[in-house]
Design a protein around this motif. Sequence first.
Motif, PDB file in Angstrom:
ATOM      1  N   VAL A 327       0.831  -1.199   0.074  1.00 55.07           N
ATOM      2  CA  VAL A 327      -0.073   0.211   0.021  1.00 55.07           C
ATOM      3  C   VAL A 327       0.833   1.287  -0.193  1.00 55.07           C
ATOM      4  O   VAL A 327       1.401   1.599   0.950  1.00 55.07           O
ATOM      5  CB  VAL A 327      -0.817   0.283   1.198  1.00 55.07           C
ATOM      6  N   THR A 328       0.717   2.048  -1.055  1.00 52.50           N
ATOM      7  CA  THR A 328       1.609   3.227  -0.999  1.00 52.50           C
ATOM      8  C   THR A 328       1.277   3.983  -0.105  1.00 52.50           C
ATOM      9  O   THR A 328       0.118   4.305   0.116  1.00 52.50           O
ATOM     10  CB  THR A 328       1.535   3.866  -2.439  1.00 52.50           C
ATOM     11  N   PRO A 329       2.127   4.427   0.726  1.00 50.51           N
ATOM     12  CA  PRO A 329       1.864   5.359   2.024  1.00 50.51           C
ATOM     13  C   PRO A 329       1.093   6.839   1.547  1.00 50.51           C
ATOM     14  O   PRO A 329       1.901   7.467   0.935  1.00 50.51           O
ATOM     15  CB  PRO A 329       3.435   5.494   2.863  1.00 50.51           C
ATOM     16  N   GLU A 330       0.056   7.041   2.019  1.00 51.57           N
ATOM     17  CA  GLU A 330      -0.601   8.212   1.430  1.00 51.57           C
ATOM     18  C   GLU A 330      -0.216   9.354   2.666  1.00 51.57           C
ATOM     19  O   GLU A 330      -0.257  10.556   2.223  1.00 51.57           O
ATOM     20  CB  GLU A 330      -2.124   8.024   1.590  1.00 51.57           C
ATOM     21  N   ILE A 331       0.129   9.048   3.707  1.00 49.27           N
ATOM     22  CA  ILE A 331       0.398  10.087   4.882  1.00 49.27           C
ATOM     23  C   ILE A 331       1.877   9.530   5.279  1.00 49.27           C
ATOM     24  O   ILE A 331       2.010   8.511   5.803  1.00 49.27           O
ATOM     25  CB  ILE A 331      -0.531  10.003   5.727  1.00 49.27           C
ATOM     26  N   ALA A 332       2.656  10.526   5.552  1.00 49.74           N
ATOM     27  CA  ALA A 332       3.982  10.108   6.259  1.00 49.74           C
ATOM     28  C   ALA A 332       4.389  11.356   7.017  1.00 49.74           C
ATOM     29  O   ALA A 332       4.208  12.451   6.752  1.00 49.74           O
ATOM     30  CB  ALA A 332       5.047   9.746   5.366  1.00 49.74           C
ATOM     31  N   GLU A 333       5.051  11.028   8.273  1.00 52.88           N
ATOM     32  CA  GLU A 333       5.405  12.069   9.236  1.00 52.88           C
ATOM     33  C   GLU A 333       6.928  12.189   9.456  1.00 52.88           C
ATOM     34  O   GLU A 333       7.257  10.905   9.623  1.00 52.88           O
ATOM     35  CB  GLU A 333       4.537  12.339  10.415  1.00 52.88           C
ATOM     36  N   ILE A 334       7.686  13.122   9.529  1.00 52.67           N
ATOM     37  CA  ILE A 334       9.074  13.403   9.776  1.00 52.67           C
ATOM     38  C   ILE A 334       8.990  14.280  10.789  1.00 52.67           C
ATOM     39  O   ILE A 334       8.662  15.628  10.502  1.00 52.67           O
ATOM     40  CB  ILE A 334       9.873  13.297   8.928  1.00 52.67           C
ATOM     41  N   SER A 335       9.875  14.021  12.061  1.00 47.61           N
ATOM     42  CA  SER A 335       9.932  15.077  13.178  1.00 47.61           C
ATOM     43  C   SER A 335      11.350  15.589  13.228  1.00 47.61           C
ATOM     44  O   SER A 335      12.288  14.293  13.241  1.00 47.61           O
ATOM     45  CB  SER A 335       9.333  14.578  14.514  1.00 47.61           C
ATOM     46  N   TYR A 336      11.423  16.711  13.412  1.00 48.37           N
ATOM     47  CA  TYR A 336      12.800  17.250  13.655  1.00 48.37           C
ATOM     48  C   TYR A 336      12.939  18.007  14.933  1.00 48.37           C
ATOM     49  O   TYR A 336      12.068  18.468  15.367  1.00 48.37           O
ATOM     50  CB  TYR A 336      13.400  18.244  12.494  1.00 48.37           C
ATOM     51  N   TYR A 337      13.950  17.855  15.519  1.00 42.32           N
ATOM     52  CA  TYR A 337      14.527  18.953  16.680  1.00 42.32           C
ATOM     53  C   TYR A 337      15.803  19.781  16.012  1.00 42.32           C
ATOM     54  O   TYR A 337      16.814  19.315  15.430  1.00 42.32           O
ATOM     55  CB  TYR A 337      15.272  18.035  17.918  1.00 42.32           C
ATOM     56  N   VAL A 338      15.431  21.054  15.848  1.00 43.42           N
ATOM     57  CA  VAL A 338      16.459  21.998  15.467  1.00 43.42           C
ATOM     58  C   VAL A 338      17.171  22.830  16.549  1.00 43.42           C
ATOM     59  O   VAL A 338      16.186  23.326  17.363  1.00 43.42           O
ATOM     60  CB  VAL A 338      15.578  22.971  14.596  1.00 43.42           C
ATOM     61  N   ARG A 339      18.229  22.481  16.801  1.00 36.70           N
ATOM     62  CA  ARG A 339      18.843  23.134  17.927  1.00 36.70           C
ATOM     63  C   ARG A 339      20.035  24.215  17.653  1.00 36.70           C
ATOM     64  O   ARG A 339      20.778  23.941  16.828  1.00 36.70           O
ATOM     65  CB  ARG A 339      19.576  22.275  19.077  1.00 36.70           C
ATOM     66  N   GLU A 340      20.052  25.267  18.411  1.00 42.87           N
ATOM     67  CA  GLU A 340      21.155  26.257  18.293  1.00 42.87           C
ATOM     68  C   GLU A 340      21.433  26.946  19.359  1.00 42.87           C
ATOM     69  O   GLU A 340      20.702  26.788  20.653  1.00 42.87           O
ATOM     70  CB  GLU A 340      20.870  27.258  17.001  1.00 42.87           C
ATOM     71  N   GLY A 341      22.416  27.935  19.381  1.00 34.55           N
ATOM     72  CA  GLY A 341      22.940  28.614  20.612  1.00 34.55           C
ATOM     73  C   GLY A 341      21.998  29.824  20.948  1.00 34.55           C
ATOM     74  O   GLY A 341      21.767  30.185  22.324  1.00 34.55           O
ATOM     75  N   SER A 342      20.918  30.210  20.272  1.00 32.30           N
ATOM     76  CA  SER A 342      19.930  31.107  20.777  1.00 32.30           C
ATOM     77  C   SER A 342      18.649  31.095  19.971  1.00 32.30           C
ATOM     78  O   SER A 342      18.800  30.353  18.741  1.00 32.30           O
ATOM     79  CB  SER A 342      20.438  32.245  20.496  1.00 32.30           C
ATOM     80  N   PRO A 343      17.422  31.532  20.219  1.00 39.59           N
ATOM     81  CA  PRO A 343      16.417  31.446  19.410  1.00 39.59           C
ATOM     82  C   PRO A 343      16.567  32.133  18.039  1.00 39.59           C
ATOM     83  O   PRO A 343      15.949  31.429  17.060  1.00 39.59           O
ATOM     84  CB  PRO A 343      15.311  32.162  20.405  1.00 39.59           C
ATOM     85  N   ALA A 344      17.097  33.108  17.839  1.00 45.08           N
ATOM     86  CA  ALA A 344      17.443  33.613  16.687  1.00 45.08           C
ATOM     87  C   ALA A 344      18.195  32.756  15.572  1.00 45.08           C
ATOM     88  O   ALA A 344      17.852  32.718  14.447  1.00 45.08           O
ATOM     89  CB  ALA A 344      18.157  34.771  16.922  1.00 45.08           C
ATOM     90  N   ARG A 345      19.134  32.158  16.198  1.00 41.50           N
ATOM     91  CA  ARG A 345      20.146  31.253  15.374  1.00 41.50           C
ATOM     92  C   ARG A 345      19.293  29.743  15.011  1.00 41.50           C
ATOM     93  O   ARG A 345      19.171  29.213  13.795  1.00 41.50           O
ATOM     94  CB  ARG A 345      21.300  30.732  15.968  1.00 41.50           C
TER      95      ARG A 345
END
Length: 579
Positions: A327-345
């Motif tokens: 069954v070809t997947p109709e919905i897929a989800e990928i989650s990321y954690y994006v980290r840096e030294g400050s909120p602006a970065r």
Amino acid sequence: MCDLHDQHEHNEALIASGPRLSRRRIMQLLGAAGVTAAAMTAEADPAMAAADDAVDTDPAAYRAPEGLAEDSPAKSSALDWIGSNASRITGLNAEIWEHAELSLREWNSSLAEAGFLERAGFDVQFGTAGFPTAFTATFTYGKGGPVLGFSGEYDALPGLSQSKGVGHHDPREYVHDPFAPSYGPGHGCGHSALGTAAAAAAAAVAQAAKKHKLPVTVKFFGSTAEETLIGKTYAVSKGVYEGLDAFLDWHPSTANATGWGTTTAMTAVTFTFLGVAGHGGTPLGNKSALDAAVMMATMSEFLREENLAPSGRLHWVINNGGDIPNVTPEIAEISYYVREGSPARVQVLLDKVIAVSEAAAKASQTKVQHRITSACWNQLPSKSFAELLHENMRQIGPPRFSDEAHTLAKQLQESLGLPQQGMHAKVADLTPPNPAFLGGGSTDVADISWNVPTVSMGAALAPIGTKMHTWSTASCAAAAPGQAAVVAAAKYLAATAVDLITQPARLKAVKDEFKERTKGVRWKTALPDGYEPPMYEPPAWFLKKTGQKWPPSNITWPPKRVVSQEKFSSLGPELSPQV
């Protein structure tokens, strides 16, 4: 032009000699990850500027001050209370460890911790910031005293189930699925001990204040979903921690240490790709959402060389990739954690990740949408607070690890291919943070630290050389190593809190430093406008027991459904038959 290796050697030489460089300048030299030097000024990035002030200390010349922590009858009473109630304290840790409940679903764990505090004379209110398993416990004696906060967590991690006290990988809960075997949840970050020690410290301070007639308000915040960095970030934005004079925090670790370094800011984001399902044997015209997720994962890896500074982190997991190959997947989800030294970065790097998702959707002919699930700042350090806590740690001494604890630690180290050094059986020296910030973990305590003076420390619960978020930590958390750590951590926190009550000058110094560091900085939640925290509907018995109603007013329930409305892909005009 010099190559990267030569550039790093040049930077290290600059750090070690000549005028001392600021953290901002060092991060510029190590790679700004798309942020120009102009954007690195204090005006543009106050979060980095305030943390930069914390490292303006020469490591070679620094000596931890003495005479900050003082013996007092109240402190002795608090420490004695912990000692005489050690079996209750370790019992609570073991009980929460057994439950091993995941973020936002800590039904039994939150009740166990709340019950412990109720028996210590605290008033408990569930539903803090709308979260069913979050609660605030309050104890007040007298009038006009300081208001001290303690941080409690009790969520486990998925896939880290492990038998207690076993020195090799032995999942306590094994899921016998013939196509997708897996492990159950476990306390691979030691939050069973974290919440327990904090609750014990809060209770000990309350008993000492009552016995010695010391005006104080002690507030314990039972926080949900730390592992997903949701509970506190949202609660701070709703004013839950307002009115505190100081906030005390700890976390299980592989060492007994404190300091005044910062953490990484972080945004958690989930991308949902929508395609069209179809039979895997006749795939023409289908649109695979999984293809889009895989393409995004692959393309995001190419960001690492030219767009990810040493202070940044980027990690992902495909949390929905389909169920069966035909069954070809109709919905897929990928989650990321994006980290840096400050909120602006973080925002600069996050924008690049979002651009990658759009490219993957275009290439796969799918649709993509994303939602921010959590976002936090980097932590604001407190040097004066850390110095007070460290002296209490040094006076009390390291956790009292038994031979059993060291034996288990060495067995785990052998299983993981590490030197067999056992547990960390000393209190580490207090040293200034590294001026070159090279990234690391994140915490939702960070947002609290910009609103109230906050201190954090670690107590050794896991063996030297191991890491948090592993089955080996779950093995230790409620076994001999963790039971020694939970008692020691409770004593460190309680002793420091009593000093803030009995020594107004110490509390004033902590508050004065906080005021100076936050001068000109306006904290604003990193959560997007209109953010609704994710939640699970509690079982009816839990709502009845905690006196709550469902749903809380701050979320839409049921949530909006995510349903693909995409069409099959066109292959172009029909081909004429060959003759």
